[in-house]
Design a protein around this motif. Structure first.
Motif, PDB file in Angstrom:
ATOM      1  N   PRO A   1       6.842 -11.346 -11.515  1.00 18.06           N
ATOM      2  CA  PRO A   1       7.688 -10.907 -10.392  1.00 18.06           C
ATOM      3  C   PRO A   1       6.872 -10.388  -9.199  1.00 18.06           C
ATOM      4  O   PRO A   1       7.270 -10.587  -8.043  1.00 18.06           O
ATOM      5  CB  PRO A   1       8.529  -9.784 -11.010  1.00 18.06           C
ATOM      6  CG  PRO A   1       8.645 -10.170 -12.449  1.00 18.06           C
ATOM      7  CD  PRO A   1       7.299 -10.787 -12.797  1.00 18.06           C
ATOM      8  N   PHE A   2       5.729  -9.751  -9.457  1.00 16.71           N
ATOM      9  CA  PHE A   2       4.868  -9.321  -8.348  1.00 16.71           C
ATOM     10  C   PHE A   2       4.362 -10.535  -7.565  1.00 16.71           C
ATOM     11  O   PHE A   2       4.451 -10.577  -6.328  1.00 16.71           O
ATOM     12  CB  PHE A   2       3.701  -8.488  -8.896  1.00 16.71           C
ATOM     13  CG  PHE A   2       2.507  -8.412  -7.975  1.00 16.71           C
ATOM     14  CD1 PHE A   2       2.593  -7.772  -6.749  1.00 16.71           C
ATOM     15  CD2 PHE A   2       1.289  -8.989  -8.337  1.00 16.71           C
ATOM     16  CE1 PHE A   2       1.494  -7.724  -5.885  1.00 16.71           C
ATOM     17  CE2 PHE A   2       0.200  -8.944  -7.496  1.00 16.71           C
ATOM     18  CZ  PHE A   2       0.297  -8.310  -6.267  1.00 16.71           C
ATOM     19  N   PHE A   3       3.861 -11.563  -8.283  1.00 20.85           N
ATOM     20  CA  PHE A   3       3.372 -12.771  -7.595  1.00 20.85           C
ATOM     21  C   PHE A   3       4.509 -13.433  -6.798  1.00 20.85           C
ATOM     22  O   PHE A   3       4.319 -13.866  -5.658  1.00 20.85           O
ATOM     23  CB  PHE A   3       2.822 -13.793  -8.599  1.00 20.85           C
ATOM     24  CG  PHE A   3       1.503 -13.437  -9.244  1.00 20.85           C
ATOM     25  CD1 PHE A   3       0.580 -12.602  -8.602  1.00 20.85           C
ATOM     26  CD2 PHE A   3       1.166 -13.961 -10.500  1.00 20.85           C
ATOM     27  CE1 PHE A   3      -0.646 -12.294  -9.207  1.00 20.85           C
ATOM     28  CE2 PHE A   3      -0.053 -13.653 -11.107  1.00 20.85           C
ATOM     29  CZ  PHE A   3      -0.957 -12.825 -10.457  1.00 20.85           C
ATOM     30  N   MET A   4       5.680 -13.538  -7.431  1.00 21.66           N
ATOM     31  CA  MET A   4       6.822 -14.180  -6.753  1.00 21.66           C
ATOM     32  C   MET A   4       7.217 -13.392  -5.508  1.00 21.66           C
ATOM     33  O   MET A   4       7.458 -13.971  -4.434  1.00 21.66           O
ATOM     34  CB  MET A   4       8.030 -14.267  -7.708  1.00 21.66           C
ATOM     35  CG  MET A   4       7.953 -15.303  -8.800  1.00 21.66           C
ATOM     36  SD  MET A   4       7.852 -17.016  -8.231  1.00 21.66           S
ATOM     37  CE  MET A   4       9.318 -17.174  -7.235  1.00 21.66           C
ATOM     38  N   THR A   5       7.295 -12.081  -5.653  1.00 22.64           N
ATOM     39  CA  THR A   5       7.706 -11.232  -4.524  1.00 22.64           C
ATOM     40  C   THR A   5       6.700 -11.355  -3.390  1.00 22.64           C
ATOM     41  O   THR A   5       7.071 -11.486  -2.213  1.00 22.64           O
ATOM     42  CB  THR A   5       7.826  -9.770  -5.011  1.00 22.64           C
ATOM     43  OG1 THR A   5       8.790  -9.735  -6.067  1.00 22.64           O
ATOM     44  CG2 THR A   5       8.257  -8.833  -3.887  1.00 22.64           C
TER      45      THR A   5
END
Ligand code: NAD
Length: 253
Positions: free
Chosen positions: A117-121
């Motif tokens: 989720p960090f990479f996606m965000t």
């Protein structure tokens, strides 16, 4: 087409809550990018969406790899335009307390559930900021709010995801981006089916799981997807930085 339809990216879209979320958003007139490791599952979801008259694109990736995430978001933006909504659903779990958790299981669970989720965000935010609008919904878990037995890495990853949600909300509210966590209790998906079929007595294990909810049943993926759709839509515009529990009362007792 891309000018008329809003665009949503959904991770974990090959199965369970991610598939139900993709179907629901497609039904709400979003064009949906389906992101997952499982290519066969992605195709099944795309076909289901097309059967209900919606539009979806398959984007296979491993969320643990920053370069794959960046490339997947680039591909999606060039196909569908800037994303209006990102739903981070993909997740994994390992049944273990701290003493039982191997380094590789810790890395797997934190990698998929929190770093993904960090990479996606990080990949999606610049597009939302330049549009001055966007909603990011993170599927955490009641395990991010209370301790669950023998789920040490899982609870740590989901509590981390709730923290990331609040931080993104605080940093980017003034740029028009909302970020909200949803914390489901036990939901009837392939994940839970696998846990039950591996149990020594699947029937007894199911009854025990159902009894944890106040109304004595498991949740459905569609019930979680309905909350995602509400939060992501205009009716949810005053919800930001929150962790919303959808657990049939599991954590109320
Ligand atoms: N089912 C429940 O009871 C429940 C309860 C609370 C929270 N959740 C959360 O909801 C989310 C979805 O759970 P579910 O029950 O639908 O699970 P599921 O196993 O049915 O689906 C998870 C999906 O994530 C994908 N995935 C796993 N690793 C990946 C990776 N590295 N890259 C890309 N995709 C990857 C899988 O291929 C799968 O399609 C998870 O984050 C889970 O923690 C589930």
């Amino acid at each position: 087409m891309t000018l008329q339809h809003r665009t949503a990216l959904v991770t974990g879209a090959a199965s369970g809550i991610g598939r139900a979320t993709a179907l629901r958003l497609a039904g709400d007139d979003f064009t949906v990018a389906l992101l997952d490791l499982d290519r066969a599952g992605l195709s099944r979801t795309r076909i289901l969406i097309e059967k209900q008259g919606g539009t979806a694109h398959e984007v296979p990736l491993d969320l643990r790899r920053a370069e794959e995430v960046a490339a997947a978001v680039d591909t999606t933006v060039s196909l569908l335009g800037s994303p209006d909504v990102l739903v981070n659903v993909a997740g994994v779990g390992v049944a273990a307390n701290v003493l039982e958790t191997s380094d590789s299981d810790w890395d797997l669970v934190l990698g998929v559930n929190l770093t993904g989720p960090f990479f996606m965000t990080r990949a999606v935010l610049p597009h939302m900021i330049s549009d001055g609008a966007g909603v990011i919904v993170n599927i955490a878990s009641v395990g991010g709010q209370v301790g669950l037995a023998r789920r040490a890495a899982y609870c740590a990853s989901k509590a981390g995801l709730v923290g990331l949600t609040r931080a993104v909300a605080v940093d980017h509210a003034k740029e028009g981006v909302r970020c909200v966590a949803i914390c489901p209790g036990t939901v009837e998906t392939e994940w839970i089916d696998k846990i039950l079929s591996d149990a020594p007595d699947p029937g007894a294990a199911r009854a025990a799981m159902a009894a944890r909810q106040l109304d004595g049943r498991l949740g459905t993926p569609e019930e979680v997807a309905a909350l995602v759709a509400f939060v992501a839509g205009d009716q949810g515009r005053f919800i930001n930085g929150a962790a919303l529990t959808v657990d049939g009362g599991m954590t109320a007792a």
